[in-house]
Write a protein that holds these residues in place. Structure first.
Motif, short mmCIF file in Angstrom:
data_model
loop_
_atom_site.label_atom_id
_atom_site.label_comp_id
_atom_site.label_asym_id
_atom_site.label_seq_id
_atom_site.Cartn_x
_atom_site.Cartn_y
_atom_site.Cartn_z
N SER A 1 0.83 -1.21 0.00
CA SER A 1 0.00 0.00 0.00
C SER A 1 0.87 1.26 0.00
O SER A 1 0.60 2.21 -0.74
CB SER A 1 -0.92 -0.01 1.22
N SER A 2 1.93 1.26 0.80
CA SER A 2 2.83 2.40 0.86
C SER A 2 3.56 2.59 -0.47
O SER A 2 3.72 3.72 -0.95
CB SER A 2 3.85 2.21 1.99
N ALA A 3 4.00 1.49 -1.06
CA ALA A 3 4.70 1.56 -2.35
C ALA A 3 3.79 2.11 -3.45
O ALA A 3 4.22 2.93 -4.27
CB ALA A 3 5.22 0.18 -2.73
N LYS A 4 2.54 1.67 -3.45
CA LYS A 4 1.59 2.15 -4.47
C LYS A 4 1.30 3.64 -4.31
O LYS A 4 1.25 4.39 -5.30
CB LYS A 4 0.29 1.35 -4.40
N SER A 5 1.08 4.07 -3.07
CA SER A 5 0.77 5.49 -2.85
C SER A 5 1.97 6.37 -3.17
O SER A 5 1.83 7.48 -3.69
CB SER A 5 0.31 5.72 -1.40
N THR A 6 3.17 5.87 -2.87
CA THR A 6 4.39 6.61 -3.20
C THR A 6 4.58 6.70 -4.70
O THR A 6 4.95 7.75 -5.23
CB THR A 6 5.61 5.93 -2.55
N SER A 7 4.31 5.61 -5.39
CA SER A 7 4.41 5.60 -6.85
C SER A 7 3.44 6.61 -7.46
O SER A 7 3.79 7.34 -8.40
CB SER A 7 4.10 4.19 -7.37
N ALA A 8 2.22 6.67 -6.93
CA ALA A 8 1.23 7.62 -7.44
C ALA A 8 1.67 9.06 -7.18
O ALA A 8 1.53 9.93 -8.05
CB ALA A 8 -0.12 7.36 -6.77
N ALA A 9 2.24 9.31 -6.00
CA ALA A 9 2.72 10.65 -5.67
C ALA A 9 3.87 11.06 -6.59
O ALA A 9 3.96 12.22 -7.02
CB ALA A 9 3.17 10.70 -4.21
N MET A 10 4.74 10.12 -6.88
CA MET A 10 5.87 10.40 -7.78
C MET A 10 5.39 10.72 -9.19
O MET A 10 5.94 11.59 -9.87
CB MET A 10 6.83 9.22 -7.79
N SER A 11 4.39 10.00 -9.64
CA SER A 11 3.83 10.27 -10.97
C SER A 11 3.27 11.68 -11.04
O SER A 11 3.45 12.38 -12.05
CB SER A 11 2.73 9.25 -11.30
N THR A 12 2.59 12.10 -9.98
CA THR A 12 2.04 13.45 -9.92
C THR A 12 3.16 14.49 -9.95
O THR A 12 3.08 15.50 -10.67
CB THR A 12 1.22 13.64 -8.64
N MET A 13 4.21 14.24 -9.19
CA MET A 13 5.36 15.17 -9.17
C MET A 13 6.05 15.24 -10.53
O MET A 13 6.45 16.30 -10.99
CB MET A 13 6.37 14.73 -8.11
N ALA A 14 6.18 14.07 -11.17
CA ALA A 14 6.84 14.03 -12.49
C ALA A 14 6.04 14.82 -13.52
O ALA A 14 6.62 15.53 -14.35
CB ALA A 14 7.00 12.58 -12.93
#
Length: 206
Positions: free
Chosen positions: A85-98
């Motif tokens: 769950s943490s990895a998925k939410s972090t991945s989503a946040a990184m996509s937004t930042m990118a």
């Protein structure tokens, strides 16, 4: 003799006795409930004590104590699910930042690399959880070996991601990098803890 008065007195005695019984049973049930909850949290704390990040391990799992109880398989599975769950939410946040375009040059490249390896980590954690759901006495060793391999690979991916950001200039988009690194570090720590719990289970304890 006033039989009505006797009946009334007897009724009051019966009600009083019933009330005492109810209160006794209720208090006993509450005491047993507290004891049950305490044993769950003690089990989680004890299991987490041998991980690399015991405080994070405990705080991330204690909220699931009622489900985990004192079952090491449920403990390990929950740790994997929390990590995923943490990895998925972090991945989503990184996509937004990118997509925001706030990173340039080597920072943007590091972000892209990190997103790719984190995607691999998510896949490996997902496989591990799927494999754990088929864990049986008959396939215990083989299943645990596969899970250990996948979670170890996920931890390597997380570390690769954090290392990539350390090598980029700190002067560029520092706040963004700090936010990303903080989230990736937490994923790596959760993955490390999950792997430690997996190793405990594979070795036949806690």
């Amino acid at each position: 003799m006033d039989y009505a008065m006797i009946r009334s007195s007897n009724s009051k005695c019966v009600v009083t006795i019933l009330l005492v019984i109810v209160l006794t049973v209720t208090n006993f049930g509450e005491a047993k409930g507290r004891e049950f909850r305490q044993s769950n949290t003690v089990f989680i704390r004890s299991s987490c004590s041998s991980t690399t990040y015991p405080k994070l391990c405990y705080t991330s799992l204690v909220k699931h104590a009622a489900f985990i109880q004192t079952n090491p398989v449920l403990l390990t599975g929950t740790a994997l699910n929390v990590t995923l769950s943490s990895a998925k939410s972090t991945s989503a946040a990184m996509s937004t930042m990118a997509r925001s375009g706030s990173l340039r040059g080597r920072d943007a490249a590091a972000m892209q690399d990190c997103m790719e390896v984190l995607a691999d980590s998510v896949e490996e954690l997902t496989k591990s959880i799927g494999e754990m759901s088929h864990l049986r006495t008959s396939n215990f060793e083989g299943t645990m070996s596969d899970v250990q391999t996948w979670v170890s690979a996920a931890l390597t991916d997380d570390t690769t991601c954090t290392d990539g950001f350390q090598q980029t200039p700190s002067s560029v988009a520092g706040d963004v990098k700090t936010a990303v690194r903080g989230r990736i570090i937490e994923v790596a720590q959760l993955t490390s803890n999950a792997l430690a719990l997996i190793n405990q289970l594979a070795n036949g304890h806690p």
